[in-house]
Design a protein around this motif. Structure first.
Motif, short mmCIF file in Angstrom:
data_model
loop_
_atom_site.label_atom_id
_atom_site.label_comp_id
_atom_site.label_asym_id
_atom_site.label_seq_id
_atom_site.Cartn_x
_atom_site.Cartn_y
_atom_site.Cartn_z
N LEU A 104 0.86 -1.17 0.00
CA LEU A 104 0.00 0.00 0.00
C LEU A 104 0.90 1.23 0.00
O LEU A 104 1.59 1.51 0.99
N ASP A 105 0.91 1.95 -1.12
CA ASP A 105 1.84 3.08 -1.29
C ASP A 105 1.26 4.40 -0.81
O ASP A 105 2.02 5.32 -0.50
N ASP A 106 -0.05 4.52 -0.78
CA ASP A 106 -0.68 5.81 -0.46
C ASP A 106 -0.79 5.97 1.05
O ASP A 106 -1.84 5.76 1.65
N VAL A 107 0.33 6.34 1.69
CA VAL A 107 0.36 6.56 3.14
C VAL A 107 0.15 8.04 3.39
O VAL A 107 0.88 8.88 2.88
N LEU A 108 -0.87 8.37 4.18
CA LEU A 108 -1.21 9.76 4.44
C LEU A 108 -0.53 10.31 5.68
O LEU A 108 -0.16 11.48 5.73
N GLY B 222 3.31 6.67 18.68
CA GLY B 222 2.79 7.32 19.88
C GLY B 222 2.26 8.69 19.51
O GLY B 222 1.37 8.83 18.70
N GLY B 223 2.85 9.74 20.06
CA GLY B 223 2.45 11.11 19.77
C GLY B 223 3.33 11.78 18.73
O GLY B 223 3.09 12.93 18.36
N ASP B 224 4.37 11.10 18.26
CA ASP B 224 5.29 11.69 17.29
C ASP B 224 4.83 11.38 15.87
O ASP B 224 4.47 10.26 15.55
N ILE B 225 4.91 12.40 15.01
CA ILE B 225 4.56 12.23 13.60
C ILE B 225 5.84 11.98 12.81
O ILE B 225 6.84 12.67 12.99
N LYS B 226 5.81 10.97 11.94
CA LYS B 226 6.97 10.61 11.13
C LYS B 226 6.81 11.13 9.71
O LYS B 226 5.71 11.44 9.27
N ASP B 227 7.92 11.19 8.98
CA ASP B 227 7.91 11.60 7.59
C ASP B 227 7.37 10.46 6.74
O ASP B 227 7.81 9.31 6.87
N VAL B 228 6.41 10.74 5.84
CA VAL B 228 5.78 9.68 5.06
C VAL B 228 6.33 9.60 3.64
O VAL B 228 5.86 8.79 2.85
#
Length: 124
Positions: free
Chosen positions: A35-39, A44-50
Motif C-alpha cells: 500500500l503506497d498511499d500513506v497519508l 505514539g504522539g510523534d509524527i513521522k515523515d511519510v
C-alpha cells in the motif's frame, strides 16, 4: 508505529499485525501487496515523515460482505422493486510499516498435567 493508508477510496489506521477488510484488491490468498498511499505515520504522539513510506500486507482471503437489500416503492402506483447486493472485500494482514515488522507470536506453552494430583479412590 501506526500509519493511515488510503485504499479503495477509504482511509484506514493500521499497525503491524492488524487485520483489516478493504475494497477488493487483485490477488489470491497468500499473495503480498504494498500500500503506497500513506497519508500519515506516527509512533505514539510523534509524527513521522511519510515520503517514500510503504505498508506491506498479506492477503488472507477474498470475501463478500453482508447482503444489503434495496427496496423501491412508489405508493398508489403498484410499483415495488426488490434487489440485493453483496460487496467484494479483501481481508489483509498488515505485516510491516516501512522497515518495522509485526512481532512474531510465540507458541502457547503447554502446562504439565502431572503437577496436579488426582484424589485417591476410597476403599470400602
Amino acid at each position: 508505529m501506526f500509519a493511515i493508508v488510503r485504499t479503495g477510496g477509504k482511509q484506514y489506521r493500521v499497525a503491524a499485525g492488524d487485520i483489516i477488510a478493504v475494497e477488493k484488491l487483485a490477488g489470491e490468498a497468500g499473495d503480498s501487496v504494498t500500500l503506497d498511499d500513506v497519508l500519515l505515520a506516527g509512533d505514539g504522539g510523534d509524527i513521522k515523515d511519510v515520503k517514500g513510506l510503504t505498508v506491506a500486507a498479506e492477503i488472507l482471503a477474498q470475501e463478500k460482505g453482508e447482503k444489503v437489500i434495496i427496496f423501491k416503492k412508489r405508493r398508489r402506483h403498484n410499483y415495488r422493486r426488490k434487489n440485493g447486493h453483496r460487496q467484494q472485500h479483501t481481508v489483509l494482514k498488515i505485516s510491516a510499516i516501512g522497515s518495522e515488522k509485526a512481532p512474531a507470536k510465540a507458541a502457547p506453552k503447554k502446562e504439565a498435567s502431572s503437577t496436579e494430583e488426582k484424589p485417591a479412590a476410597k476403599a470400602k
